[in-house]
Design an enzyme around this catalytic site. Structure first.
Site, PDB file in Angstrom:
ATOM      1  N   ILE A  86       4.790  23.970  49.214  1.00 13.88           N
ATOM      2  CA  ILE A  86       6.130  23.473  48.927  1.00 13.88           C
ATOM      3  C   ILE A  86       7.112  24.165  49.850  1.00 13.88           C
ATOM      4  O   ILE A  86       7.064  25.392  50.007  1.00 13.88           O
ATOM      5  CB  ILE A  86       6.541  23.772  47.473  1.00 13.88           C
ATOM      6  CG1 ILE A  86       5.493  23.198  46.513  1.00 13.88           C
ATOM      7  CG2 ILE A  86       7.907  23.194  47.157  1.00 13.88           C
ATOM      8  CD1 ILE A  86       5.554  23.792  45.155  1.00 13.88           C
ATOM      9  N   CYS A  87       7.973  23.358  50.466  1.00 11.80           N
ATOM     10  CA  CYS A  87       9.001  23.927  51.315  1.00 11.80           C
ATOM     11  C   CYS A  87      10.272  24.052  50.486  1.00 11.80           C
ATOM     12  O   CYS A  87      10.996  23.084  50.289  1.00 11.80           O
ATOM     13  CB  CYS A  87       9.234  23.026  52.526  1.00 11.80           C
ATOM     14  SG  CYS A  87      10.564  23.592  53.569  1.00 11.80           S
ATOM     15  N   LEU A  88      10.488  25.253  49.950  1.00 11.38           N
ATOM     16  CA  LEU A  88      11.625  25.466  49.058  1.00 11.38           C
ATOM     17  C   LEU A  88      12.116  26.887  49.304  1.00 11.38           C
ATOM     18  O   LEU A  88      11.329  27.833  49.256  1.00 11.38           O
ATOM     19  CB  LEU A  88      11.172  25.290  47.598  1.00 11.38           C
ATOM     20  CG  LEU A  88      12.210  25.498  46.508  1.00 11.38           C
ATOM     21  CD1 LEU A  88      13.271  24.413  46.575  1.00 11.38           C
ATOM     22  CD2 LEU A  88      11.551  25.472  45.144  1.00 11.38           C
TER      23      LEU A  88
END
Lengths: 505, 162
Positions: free
Chosen positions: B101-103
């Protein structure tokens, strides 16, 4: 059933048996100090918790942006941030780390830049916060071992270090090395080796043998006999240590006999006592009616109960009606007491809230009376009595104050009456006087008229007239000096004076 | 024992006591002696009008949170799982097909004041506000070279919209 529960059962979906790690404290070294981080709090407020460890603050520090963290937590965080940023910096240039005490990072809550070396960016929290946190109630670190102590957090150190009987300490007792060693070194079979025990033991176990052996002063060496020493239970020959002794006798020694209270069988092992009491053949199903007030008798048949109650066997059953009566009375009294309590509270409340100002005579008496359904008549009587007393008191007061006035008034009145009487008498006397005077004047006038008449008449008449001794010399002087003027003057004057007198009377 | 065992315990107890809507914890994956791996089932809760306006409908996704040794000073490892039968990775422009996840919350945006709860909430809201059923543009290239641990990847957080 196992087929149905093969998957994850929905009912127990979010249940995980949590396990707490043991936090019990062992004082192995004199320098050991209890780790306050492990402590279990009785109650705490979220406001007093560090955002990093989510536990109440320990040695809190406050940042320039107003957030507070544990010293350890914020330093740990700043260290990681510092390392990360310096790593990325050293990637570019070959700068070595500056002074190691300086950590630069940002606040975990709002990312305000922080430099740990600047006292105005990270400083000790105001004392009130640390005091609040230190006041929080905690359980003893050894509560898993059974310590029931609770207290303020600042007291914990002292309790665990010097008071708590559950703190683990080194045994330090002398121990005779076991037969295992002997068999190995057969040459030294007879030699008994002693050793100092290093094993941990809860302090409460240690106290006891120590104080016991003080009495046996001659056995110096075994003064601190190791309590881990295994010996044989005198009853069952099981191998136990001092620590296990109590537990062993209670629940696992098969020869520790005790006596059943019901069947008087004294061969019941302590470990089986509870079970035995449940199933004891003599277990009574009938209880003495006085069992509420302490009669322990139990029996199996009605006849035995009768026997028990006859012949003064059971004194308690005789007391029973009396006790019941007392109990009822106590109940009634406590009810009444609670009622009165509520009334007093009500009154106090209304006084405090200002409803009652003139000490009790006021409007919310109705509210108070709501509670006093049964007691109102008594209360009314009391009030009546009180009012009567008040009335009497006022009467006396009135008498005291008014009577002197009344007395003074009456004397003054009688005085005035007597004065009036005196005046009336005077008046009468003066009237009499006046009448007398008038009569005199009348007689004088008549005399005068007579004398005038006599003068005007012939002189012969004069000597034989009515002229008395008194009028003689006056008459002669007047008549000889100026007879004309006298006549001229005298008549109008006498008539004038007569008129005046008449007018006056 | 983890240095911040008590914090993890506290977070976990709170999640058990006050579960977030649409999120359930799967106890079978958690070792009660360790408390370092948590697996959650995430669905989107219906809106206030009772209707689910989402491209994910009522699909259930599995999210794994691995507590690192540095937690909470450092962020945990978070990724979607597709190892279990029937579980899949949600289609999202910031979620790679290997579950990463790109967070920013999971990387540079992490602070110790965040918690598992805040991670779950932000991922849930990331899903519920998304309307594009697509993978990130570099998905193929990333997945081929991606490390197993998503924390090893340095993401470039550029899109604040979703």
């Amino acid at each position: 059933m196992s087929d149905v529960d093969g998957g994850v059962p929905v009912g127990s979906y979010s249940k995980i048996e949590l396990k707490n790690f043991s936090i019990a404290f062992n004082l192995e070294d004199q320098d050991d100090i209890p780790n306050i981080r492990n402590v279990k709090y009785k109650s705490s407020s979220d406001h007093l918790c560090c955002a990093i460890c989510q536990q109440p603050f320990i040695q809190p520090l406050t940042t320039v942006c107003g957030h507070t963290f544990c010293k350890e937590c914020i330093y740990e965080f700043l260290k990681v941030q510092h390392q990360r940023s310096s790593r990325s910096r050293t990637n570019g240039s070959d700068d070595e780390e500056e002074d190691s005490g300086r950590l630069i990072g940002s606040c975990p809550l709002d990312r305000t830049p922080l430099d740990s070396s600047k006292i105005n960016e990270l400083f000790p929290t105001p004392l009130i916060i640390s005091n609040l946190v230190d006041e929080l109630e905690v359980y003893c670190l050894n509560y898993e071992r059974g310590c029931e102590w609770t207290g303020c957090r600042w007291e914990l150190d002292h309790h665990v270090l010097s008071d708590c009987g559950y703190t683990g300490v080194a045994c330090h007792g002398y121990r005779t090395v076991d037969s295992v060693d002997k068999e190995e070194n057969e040459g030294e079979e007879t030699k008994k080796q002693t050793d100092i025990c290093k094993m941990l033991v809860e302090r409460r176990f240690l106290e006891e043998p120590r104080s016991k052996t003080v009495g046996d002063g001659d056995r110096d060496q075994e003064e601190y006999e190791c309590i881990h020493k295994v010996y044989e239970c005198t009853l069952c020959q099981a191998r136990i240590t001092k620590i296990e002794e109590g537990k062993h006798l209670q629940s696992s020694c098969p020869y520790n006999y005790t006596k059943c209270k019901l069947c008087f069988n004294d061969m019941i092992p302590m470990m089986n006592l509870a079970k035995h009491e449940e199933n004891c053949g003599k277990a009574g199903h009938l209880k003495c009616p006085a069992h509420e007030i302490g009669c322990d008798w139990v029996g199996n048949s009605d006849t035995s109960l009768e026997i028990h109650l006859q012949n003064n066997n059971c004194q308690l059953s005789k007391l029973l009606p009396y006790m019941k009566n007392l109990n009822n009375k106590i109940d009634d009294l406590s009810k009444e007491n609670s009622l009165l309590h509520r009334q007093i509270n009500k009154i106090l409340n209304s006084i405090i809230s200002g409803k009652v100002t003139n000490l009790g005579y006021h409007e919310p008496m109705e509210e108070i009376n709501r509670f006093s359904s049964e007691l109102s008549s008594i209360e009314n009587q009391d009030k009546l009595l009180f009012l009567n007393c008040e009335l009497n008191r006022l009467k006396f007061e009135l008498d005291d104050k008014i009577l002197p006035f009344v007395n003074r008034e009456t004397t003054a009145r009688s005085d005035r009456e007597s004065i009036l009487n005196g005046l009336v008498n005077d008046n009468f006397m003066m009237k009499d006087d006046l009448n007398l005077q008038r009569a005199l004047v009348n007689s004088l006038r008549k005399q005068l008229q007579f004398m005038l008449f006599k003068r005007n008449s012939p002189p012969g008449l004069q000597s034989g007239g009515l002229g008395g001794g008194m009028g003689g010399p006056i008459r002669s002087s007047v008549s000889f000096a100026e007879p004309e003027s006298v006549e001229f003057f005298d008549i109008p004057s006498s008539s004038n004076s007569e008129e005046k007198l008449n007018l006056k009377l | 024992m983890h240095t911040f065992h008590k914090r993890i315990l506290k977070e976990f107890k709170r999640l058990q006591k006050n579960p977030l809507p649409g999120i359930t914890i799967k106890p079978s994956e958690t070792d009660p002696n360790d408390l370092s791996v948590f697996v959650f089932d995430i669905t989107l809760p219906p809106d206030s009008d009772g209707v689910l306006h989402s491209i994910y409908r009522s699909d259930i996704y599995q999210l794994r949170i691995k507590i690192t040794d540095d937690y909470p000073v450092d962020s945990p490892e978070v990724q979607f799982l597709n190892s279990h039968p029937g579980s899949k990775i949600p289609l999202h422009p910031h979620i790679y097909s290997n579950g990463h996840i790109c967070l920013d919350l999971l990387g540079s945006g992490w602070t110790p004041a965040c918690s598992m709860e805040s991670i779950l909430l932000s991922i849930q809201s990331m899903l519920s506000t998304n309307e594009l059923a697509e993978r990130p543009p570099d998905d193929q290239a990333y997945v081929r070279t991606a490390p197993l641990n998503p924390k090893k990847t340095t993401f470039d957080y550029h899109d604040d919209n979703v």
